[in-house]
Write a protein that holds these residues in place. Structure first.
Motif, mmCIF file in Angstrom:
data_model
loop_
_atom_site.group_PDB
_atom_site.id
_atom_site.type_symbol
_atom_site.label_atom_id
_atom_site.label_comp_id
_atom_site.label_asym_id
_atom_site.label_seq_id
_atom_site.Cartn_x
_atom_site.Cartn_y
_atom_site.Cartn_z
ATOM 1 N N GLU A 171 61.744 47.275 19.948
ATOM 2 C CA GLU A 171 60.878 47.900 20.941
ATOM 3 C C GLU A 171 61.021 47.206 22.296
ATOM 4 O OE1 GLU A 171 56.653 47.877 20.065
ATOM 5 O OE2 GLU A 171 56.266 49.442 21.549
ATOM 6 N N ALA A 172 61.041 45.869 22.278
ATOM 7 C CA ALA A 172 61.179 45.117 23.531
ATOM 8 C C ALA A 172 62.526 45.426 24.180
ATOM 9 C CB ALA A 172 61.045 43.615 23.249
ATOM 10 N N GLN A 173 63.564 45.492 23.349
ATOM 11 C CA GLN A 173 64.909 45.752 23.867
ATOM 12 C C GLN A 173 64.982 47.152 24.501
ATOM 13 O OE1 GLN A 173 68.013 43.688 22.663
ATOM 14 N NE2 GLN A 173 69.486 45.280 22.254
ATOM 15 N N ARG A 174 64.388 48.132 23.838
ATOM 16 C CA ARG A 174 64.427 49.505 24.333
ATOM 17 C C ARG A 174 63.669 49.609 25.659
ATOM 18 N NH1 ARG A 174 60.640 53.208 23.116
ATOM 19 N NH2 ARG A 174 59.899 51.900 21.406
ATOM 20 N N LEU A 175 62.475 49.004 25.712
ATOM 21 C CA LEU A 175 61.677 49.091 26.940
ATOM 22 C C LEU A 175 62.369 48.356 28.087
ATOM 23 C CD1 LEU A 175 58.112 48.564 25.398
ATOM 24 C CD2 LEU A 175 59.056 50.687 26.333
ATOM 25 N N ALA A 176 62.946 47.187 27.783
ATOM 26 C CA ALA A 176 63.619 46.410 28.831
ATOM 27 C C ALA A 176 64.817 47.185 29.367
ATOM 28 C CB ALA A 176 64.048 45.052 28.274
ATOM 29 N N LEU A 177 65.601 47.777 28.475
ATOM 30 C CA LEU A 177 66.784 48.522 28.919
ATOM 31 C C LEU A 177 66.388 49.735 29.748
ATOM 32 C CD1 LEU A 177 69.007 48.313 25.714
ATOM 33 C CD2 LEU A 177 69.549 47.339 27.960
ATOM 34 N N ALA A 178 65.343 50.442 29.294
ATOM 35 C CA ALA A 178 64.906 51.639 30.041
ATOM 36 C C ALA A 178 64.528 51.254 31.467
ATOM 37 C CB ALA A 178 63.733 52.301 29.326
ATOM 38 N N GLN A 179 63.970 50.064 31.615
ATOM 39 C CA GLN A 179 63.552 49.609 32.939
ATOM 40 C C GLN A 179 64.758 49.195 33.794
ATOM 41 O OE1 GLN A 179 60.580 46.536 32.634
ATOM 42 N NE2 GLN A 179 60.880 45.905 34.768
ATOM 43 N N LEU A 180 65.744 48.551 33.181
ATOM 44 C CA LEU A 180 66.832 47.948 33.956
ATOM 45 C C LEU A 180 68.000 48.890 34.238
ATOM 46 C CD1 LEU A 180 66.902 44.539 32.080
ATOM 47 C CD2 LEU A 180 66.174 44.901 34.454
ATOM 48 N N LEU A 181 68.278 49.802 33.306
ATOM 49 C CA LEU A 181 69.521 50.584 33.405
ATOM 50 C C LEU A 181 69.683 51.367 34.712
ATOM 51 C CD1 LEU A 181 69.863 51.663 29.692
ATOM 52 C CD2 LEU A 181 71.565 50.375 30.994
ATOM 53 N N PRO A 182 68.623 52.005 35.227
ATOM 54 C CA PRO A 182 68.821 52.769 36.466
ATOM 55 C C PRO A 182 69.416 51.925 37.594
ATOM 56 C CG PRO A 182 66.679 53.263 35.500
ATOM 57 C CD PRO A 182 67.257 52.131 34.695
ATOM 58 N N ALA A 183 68.980 50.670 37.689
ATOM 59 C CA ALA A 183 69.474 49.807 38.769
ATOM 60 C C ALA A 183 70.911 49.351 38.512
ATOM 61 C CB ALA A 183 68.560 48.599 38.913
ATOM 62 N N PRO A 198 57.676 43.022 27.914
ATOM 63 C CA PRO A 198 57.418 44.465 27.971
ATOM 64 C C PRO A 198 56.152 44.807 27.182
ATOM 65 C CG PRO A 198 59.660 43.980 27.189
ATOM 66 C CD PRO A 198 58.899 42.703 27.178
ATOM 67 N N PRO A 199 55.506 45.928 27.534
ATOM 68 C CA PRO A 199 54.242 46.288 26.871
ATOM 69 C C PRO A 199 54.465 46.850 25.463
ATOM 70 C CG PRO A 199 54.859 47.968 28.464
ATOM 71 C CD PRO A 199 55.896 46.895 28.567
ATOM 72 N N CYS A 200 54.821 45.979 24.534
ATOM 73 C CA CYS A 200 55.135 46.424 23.168
ATOM 74 C C CYS A 200 53.868 46.671 22.368
ATOM 75 C CB CYS A 200 55.953 45.358 22.442
ATOM 76 S SG CYS A 200 57.593 45.178 23.105
ATOM 77 N N ARG A 201 53.926 47.683 21.516
ATOM 78 C CA ARG A 201 52.810 47.901 20.578
ATOM 79 C C ARG A 201 53.079 47.174 19.265
ATOM 80 N NH1 ARG A 201 49.704 53.290 20.343
ATOM 81 N NH2 ARG A 201 51.093 53.558 18.569
ATOM 82 N N SER A 202 54.345 46.973 18.933
ATOM 83 C CA SER A 202 54.636 46.241 17.701
ATOM 84 C C SER A 202 54.847 44.774 18.053
ATOM 85 C CB SER A 202 55.886 46.806 17.026
ATOM 86 O OG SER A 202 57.028 46.595 17.820
ATOM 87 N N GLN A 203 54.565 43.939 17.074
ATOM 88 C CA GLN A 203 54.665 42.509 17.299
ATOM 89 C C GLN A 203 55.587 41.937 16.232
ATOM 90 O OE1 GLN A 203 50.881 40.649 16.747
ATOM 91 N NE2 GLN A 203 51.668 38.607 17.236
#
Ligand SMILES: Cc1cc2nc3c(=O)[nH]c(=O)nc-3n(C[C@H](O)[C@H](O)[C@H](O)COP(=O)(O)OP(=O)(O)OC[C@H]3O[C@@H](n4cnc5c(N)ncnc54)[C@H](O)[C@@H]3O)c2cc1C
Ligand SMILES: Nc1ncnc2c1ncn2[C@@H]1O[C@H](COP(=O)(O)O)[C@@H](O)[C@H]1O
Lengths: 343, 254
Positions: free
Chosen positions: A80-92, A187-192
């Protein structure tokens, strides 16, 4: 196709316990081919904590630009952290394509990322070519019986590479690519993620054996394993292995499992008995010296990577082998403790 | 607790297939079944239902009319309700389309937990579950081999390469994709099958559900390439055995 000259194909590297996974060099090989076909520039990213040395290793071996993404709180892989981080960074990063592995980790972040980016999703890619209207990616489907060619009709692309299908880009000093460190708050993860524990598998001596006799679901019932044990007994250094379903059924312990989520073996001889040849199995045995496959299904995928194919019921074929071999083999090897009894 | 399990109908793995353009045609006898990971996902849901009495379990399948058979089997195993999203099977819908259809129907149904297989046994994409989760805004956890529910919290274990496991905690609602493990799916019971016979699944026409345009297209199907010699031994079982032994001796493997 909207792949501009400076757009990138970004490889998302896998690592665990401070080491890069060998699959990364296969991802790099795929990305290299994509770069040529699509006119993209290859780059890579490593996410986690303390990943700068890993990024340096990739940059040195491949010469490409690597982002070392230090993600707060991501001490080990967390999908989840990896997915959220990538979604944030990839556009740049001007990423026209994102490449991960078709592994348990890749499967955890890549499809969700594709949905989020509204990207084309190409799972389990095994090859690519330039088609008349753009790139075509091939993969296998239907129990490995069919090769499917997919053409993306939208961009960007998210793809996962089937481990064991692209020849790993050879190690070398390609000149040092740039490493850029990016620091990201948690990242704002719901799973821990609580902890990572080792598998329960015991060492079944698979790595040391010169011959591996492997049982698949086609063995049919636990009692038939005795046939395979006796077959293994014909050889002086043999071990008994199993596909995942055989271990799930408890016919063999998980230490005997060969494949993506089991052991990788490369004996001189691998005899696959009643195994269909799913990629998740073959990735663990395709480096074997000589491969014999026995299945009653003439279209079984295992036959595509076997040296010798035997279409037959194994409960008929193995007894025939045992009967004929008994005249030749050293009787001593048929006695005593036979290899691979479940522990 | 309200649980949804997504199950796909697949051809028996041992079916023989012919390729016709971009269509895969199984040869008779046509034998269909529930995808094996999906059946395991259903088994996990049934185990939760056994433990948590006020659980309502829905099974859903997308496909042409024959998918009603797998829904009936799921009811026979103990599911409470079946939903059939009616859609043509050719060309096979892309995973993003399947996820959008399922999300369009499931939204507003107040599910606490959605389970899918880790992969469909035939298409082997591992995509529909996580994409469905993305539509719902829930975090997916994939390759789950063990799960426990405690109030509104889930404790799960997911499997990684080499059999290593991650333990995670997450709140409901959640979507998990189920990997195989020691649990085996139960058989349908006679009483449930009789009930299933009288139940008509709720049918929803996919044409009425929103989905994004396809982002990838299957342009060719071909036989897989041979990566080794693949010498096929002919003759009786005894002849094949004899030939194999001779080849192994020639190569000093025996
Ligand atoms: C994330 C992930 C990780 C995985 N990791 C692994 C892994 O590490 N290792 C692994 O093995 N799998 C793994 N799998 C599972 C894999 O995808 C396949 O489902 C599995 O390998 C199939 O096992 P099998 O070939 O024994 O069974 P099947 O696919 O059921 O094949 C049985 C074969 O036996 C033949 N047969 C049946 N009866 C007879 C008979 N009497 N005589 C001769 N032949 C007969 C059939 O025709 C068929 O070819 C993984 C899956 C996923 C999703
Ligand atoms: N046609 C379908 N109907 C219902 N569920 C499906 C369908 N296709 C896929 N799924 C679910 O999504 C999972 C992953 O499928 P896939 O992305 O094709 O590997 C399967 O194990 C099913 O649980």
């Amino acid at each position: 196709m909207s792949a501009g000259a400076k757009s990138r194909v970004v490889v998302v590297a896998e690592h665990s316990q401070g080491r890069l996974s060998p699959v990364n060099w296969e991802l790099m090989a795929c990305a290299g081919q994509m770069a040529r076909v699509l006119g993209l520039e290859v780059a890579a990213a490593v996410l986690g904590q303390g990943v700068e040395p890993l990024a340096g290793e990739i940059a040195q071996r491949t010469g490409v630009k690597v982002w070392a993404v230090e993600v707060e709180g991501m001490a080990a892989f967390h999908g989840e952290a990896q997915r959220l981080a990538l979604a944030q960074l990839l556009p740049a990063w001007r990423a026209q394509a994102v490449v991960g592995a078709h592994s348990t980790s890749g499967l955890d972040w890549a499809p969700g990322l594709a949905a989020r980016l509204e990207a084309a999703y190409l799972p389990g890619v095994e090859g690519l070519s330039a088609g008349p209207e753009g790139p075509r990616f091939s993969r296998t489907a239907h129990y490995g019986k069919v090769r499917e060619e997919l053409a993306p009709t939208a961009w960007p692309l998210v793809l996962t590479v089937q481990p064991g299908t692209f020849p790993a880009a050879p190690p070398g000093e390609a000149g040092h690519g740039e490493v850029e460190v990016v620091r990201l708050p948690a990242p704002p993860c719901r799973s821990q993620l609580l902890e990572v524990v080792d598998g329960a598998g015991t060492d079944a001596g698979l790595g040391r054996a010169k011959v591996v006799v492997a049982a698949g679901r086609g063995v049919g019932q636990a009692e038939n394993l005795e046939l395979l044990r006796r077959l293994a007994g014909l050889f002086s250094s043999a071990a008994l292995a199993g596909s995942r379903p055989v271990c799930d059924l408890g016919w063999l312990g998980y230490g005997h499992q060969v494949g993506l989520t089991g052991a990788t073996v490369s004996p001189s001889l691998y005899i696959a008995c009643g195994i269909s040849g799913a990629r998740q199995h073959t990735v663990g045995m395709q480096g074997s010296g000589f491969i014999v496959a026995i299945s009653n299904d003439p279209q079984a995928a295992i036959f595509n990577l076997a040296d010798v194919c035997i279409v037959e019921d194994l409960t008929v074929l193995i007894p025939a082998l045992l009967e004929q071999a008994s005249g030749y083999s050293d009787p001593a090897s048929l006695q005593g403790d036979l290899p691979g009894r479940p522990g | 607790m309200r649980i949804l399990v997504c199950i796909k109908q697949v051809w028996e793995p041992e079916s023989l297939f012919d390729l016709q353009g971009t269509e895969l045609r199984p040869r008779p006898p046509l034998r269909r079944k529930v995808g094996s990971y999906d059946e395991l996902a259903l088994e996990e849901a049934l185990r939760l239902k056994d433990r948590l009495p006020r659980t309502n379990l829905t099974v859903l399948s997308v496909g042409p009319p024959p998918v009603v058979d797998v829904l009936r089997r799921a009811l026979g195993m103990g599911a409470d309700r079946a939903v059939h999203i009616l859609a043509p099977d050719q060309p096979p819908p892309r995973p993003a389309t399947l996820a959008a259809w399922i999300a369009a129907w499931a939204q507003g149904q107040n599910f606490d937990l959605i389970l899918t297989g880790v992969m469909s046994e035939d298409a082997m994409q591992g995509a529909v579950g996580p994409m469905l989760a993305a539509h719902l805004g829930w975090p997916p956890v994939t390759s789950v081999v063990s799960l426990k529910v405690d109030g509104h919290a889930l404790a799960v274990e997911r499997e990684m390469e080499g059999g290593r496991r991650q333990r995670l905690a997450l709140p409901l609602p959640a979507l998990l994709t189920v990997q195989s493990g020691p649990n085996q799916p139960r058989y349908p019971t006679l009483s449930n099958l009789l009930r299933a016979k009288k139940t008509t699944p709720l049918t929803v026409d996919a044409a009425g559900l929103a989905a994004p345009p396809d982002r990838e297209k299957v342009v060719a199907l071909t036989p897989p390439e041979k990566r080794r010699a693949g010498l096929v031994l002919e003759g009786s079982a005894a002849q094949k055995a004899e030939r194999l032994l001779a080849m192994l001796r020639e190569r000093a493997l025996l």
